[in-house]
Write an enzyme that holds these catalytic residues in place. Structure first.
Site, PDB file in Angstrom:
ATOM      1  N   SER A   1      -3.031  -3.715  -0.359  1.00 11.08           N
ATOM      2  CA  SER A   1      -1.881  -4.402   0.233  1.00 11.08           C
ATOM      3  C   SER A   1      -2.284  -5.800   0.658  1.00 11.08           C
ATOM      4  O   SER A   1      -3.267  -5.976   1.386  1.00 11.08           O
ATOM      5  CB  SER A   1      -1.361  -3.613   1.441  1.00 11.08           C
ATOM      6  OG  SER A   1      -0.138  -4.118   1.894  1.00 11.08           O
TER       7      SER A   1
ATOM      8  N   GLY B   1       0.793  -1.224   0.000  1.00 11.36           N
ATOM      9  CA  GLY B   1       0.000   0.000   0.000  1.00 11.36           C
ATOM     10  C   GLY B   1       0.824   1.271   0.000  1.00 11.36           C
ATOM     11  O   GLY B   1       0.466   2.256  -0.652  1.00 11.36           O
TER      12      GLY B   1
ATOM     13  N   THR C   1      11.966  -6.940 -11.003  1.00 12.91           N
ATOM     14  CA  THR C   1      11.531  -8.319 -11.220  1.00 12.91           C
ATOM     15  C   THR C   1      10.367  -8.633 -10.287  1.00 12.91           C
ATOM     16  O   THR C   1      10.450  -8.429  -9.072  1.00 12.91           O
ATOM     17  CB  THR C   1      12.685  -9.306 -10.963  1.00 12.91           C
ATOM     18  OG1 THR C   1      13.731  -9.028 -11.885  1.00 12.91           O
ATOM     19  CG2 THR C   1      12.220 -10.741 -11.148  1.00 12.91           C
TER      20      THR C   1
ATOM     21  N   ASN D   1      -8.043   4.132   8.666  1.00 14.66           N
ATOM     22  CA  ASN D   1      -7.363   3.020   9.328  1.00 14.66           C
ATOM     23  C   ASN D   1      -7.349   3.123  10.842  1.00 14.66           C
ATOM     24  O   ASN D   1      -7.019   2.149  11.519  1.00 14.66           O
ATOM     25  CB  ASN D   1      -5.915   2.919   8.815  1.00 14.66           C
ATOM     26  CG  ASN D   1      -5.146   4.209   9.001  1.00 14.66           C
ATOM     27  OD1 ASN D   1      -5.521   5.248   8.455  1.00 14.66           O
ATOM     28  ND2 ASN D   1      -4.066   4.162   9.760  1.00 14.66           N
TER      29      ASN D   1
ATOM     30  N   GLN E   1      -7.817  -0.702   3.702  1.00 18.29           N
ATOM     31  CA  GLN E   1      -8.649  -1.214   4.788  1.00 18.29           C
ATOM     32  C   GLN E   1     -10.071  -1.548   4.337  1.00 18.29           C
ATOM     33  O   GLN E   1     -10.883  -1.975   5.160  1.00 18.29           O
ATOM     34  CB  GLN E   1      -8.711  -0.188   5.921  1.00 18.29           C
ATOM     35  CG  GLN E   1      -7.402   0.043   6.639  1.00 18.29           C
ATOM     36  CD  GLN E   1      -6.953  -1.137   7.485  1.00 18.29           C
ATOM     37  OE1 GLN E   1      -7.718  -2.082   7.725  1.00 18.29           O
ATOM     38  NE2 GLN E   1      -5.710  -1.109   7.930  1.00 18.29           N
TER      39      GLN E   1
ATOM     40  N   CYS F   1       1.513   2.146  12.022  1.00 20.54           N
ATOM     41  CA  CYS F   1       2.614   2.858  11.378  1.00 20.54           C
ATOM     42  C   CYS F   1       3.151   3.998  12.231  1.00 20.54           C
ATOM     43  O   CYS F   1       4.270   4.459  12.023  1.00 20.54           O
ATOM     44  CB  CYS F   1       2.176   3.393  10.014  1.00 20.54           C
ATOM     45  SG  CYS F   1       1.807   2.087   8.834  1.00 20.54           S
TER      46      CYS F   1
END
Length: 380
Positions: free
Chosen positions: A199, A69, A237, A149, A178, A324
């Site tokens: 995410s 995210g 990649t 969130n 969320q 976070c």
């Protein structure tokens, strides 16, 4: 152990983990390689892309893979600023965005862009009526989180979409991390939404992988250049095992939600009802227009981290609002935007539920909380 911190991260689903392991062990080729092993890897990559697109009822080529995210939010904001720099330098975000959006906007402001904040009301909903007055000729992006969130308020994306219908050249981004597999899709992915970020570890996929929805016809500059992966838009990649297991986890999450659509909501309603009986508890989350899995409340006079650690001693795991910012010991930015007094905001904690949680766990939580409430009451 009782795990009530699912908004921070969820446990990887056993089937998704099995898919991750098998893909890692059996698929050796790089999806960009021209030989048969590369072709095999690329087919699996495109199959996962289609599976995710089908879950969202969007086109396959509107799905782009990321590391999660935070990268997705950074990509949309910075990519828009770069791609549309000749058209304007003004963006609008809500006052209750995840740091992946708010701090990215601040970085862009330091680089010379103008950033306006769409305010919220006392319950944590953006004031849609003020949006049109913030839009100007130089506006290139509006970014509003789908589900906050910290307190779980479901933002009025449909109403915002109607306002932005009059501004078709302005990008509309929704952080849906969320929301997916928790809130009905029609609430946050309208025809007017141009970009949405996701995410995997929020819906029982692996960490370090995610995706964005990128509506056809919209401009976005790449953040990562080099190898030309993801249609030349996101060089690196691909994390094939992570992507394939993410697609698996998303299918499982949608299926579980369909099987018991009201399970989490009923757990939340019961827990909120019990907490509301306590005189010193302030509930910031509500039942209506709020996500079914998030409950934010404060125990007056007790800092959030104190309650978190007290519950942890009993093997119950919750968080102080956003994971976070919890280690930084910051008060809730969302509650600050709602003008909640700082002494109450610093007492806020977040319980975030999941399909795997049970009523027995809720009952045990309430037993322990009652014991702690009495203990803390003797201190105050």
């Amino acid at each position: 152990m009782i795990y009530f911190d699912n908004s921070a991260t969820t446990a990887i689903d056993p089937q998704a983990l099995d898919t991750f392991m098998k893909t890692s062990q059996r698929i050796q080729g790089n999806p960009s390689s021209l030989h048969d092993l590369g072709n095999q890897a690329n087919r699996l990559l495109q199959q996962a892309r289609k599976q995710i697109a089908d879950q969202l009822s969007v086109a396959t080529d509107e799905i782009y893979f990321t590391s999660g995210g935070t990268e997705g939010d950074n990509w949309v904001l910075k990519g828009t600023a770069m791609a549309k720099r000749e058209f304007g330098n003004h963006i609008i975000i809500s006052g209750i965005e995840h740091p992946a959006v708010s701090e990215t906007a601040e970085q862009l402001r330091q680089l010379g862009l103008e950033v306006s904040i769409l305010p919220v009301d006392g319950e944590g909903f953006v004031k849609v009526a003020e949006l049109a007055s913030l839009i100007k000729k130089e506006t290139i992006l509006v970014s509003v989180i789908a589900v906050n969130n910290e307190i779980g308020s479901i933002q009025p994306i449909k109403e915002i979409s109607r306002v932005l219908a009059d501004y078709p050249k302005v990008h509309f981004h929704v952080d849906a991390v969320q929301a997916i597999a928790k809130v009905p899709q029609e609430e946050w992915l309208t025809e007017r939404v141009d970009f949405a970020t996701f995410s995997a570890h929020k819906f029982h996929g692996p960490r370090g992988v995610g995706f964005i929805y990128w509506k056809k016809g919209r401009k976005l500059a790449p953040l990562l250049t080099g190898g030309g992966q993801e249609n030349n838009q996101r060089s690196s990649t691909e994390n094939l095992a992570g992507i394939v297991s993410m697609a698996k986890a998303l299918r499982i999450s949608f299926a579980k939600k369909a099987e018991r659509p009201n399970h989490v909501a009923l757990l939340k309603e019961y827990l909120m009802g019990a907490l509301d009986e306590y005189e010193k508890v302030t509930l910031f989350s509500k039942k209506d227009a709020f996500a079914p899995h998030i409950i934010c409340f404060a125990l007056k006079g007790i800092r959030g981290e104190v309650l978190v650690h007290a519950l942890e001693e009993k093997q119950i795991y919750i968080s102080t609002t956003s994971a976070c910012s919890s280690r930084k010991k910051l008060s809730s930015s969302t509650l600050g935007a709602m003008h909640v007094p700082n002494d109450l905001a610093t007492s806020a904690v977040r319980v975030s539920l999941d399909e795997s949680n049970t009523m027995a766990e809720i009952e045990q939580f309430l037993i322990v909380f009652h014991q702690l409430y009495k203990k803390f009451s003797t201190i105050n």
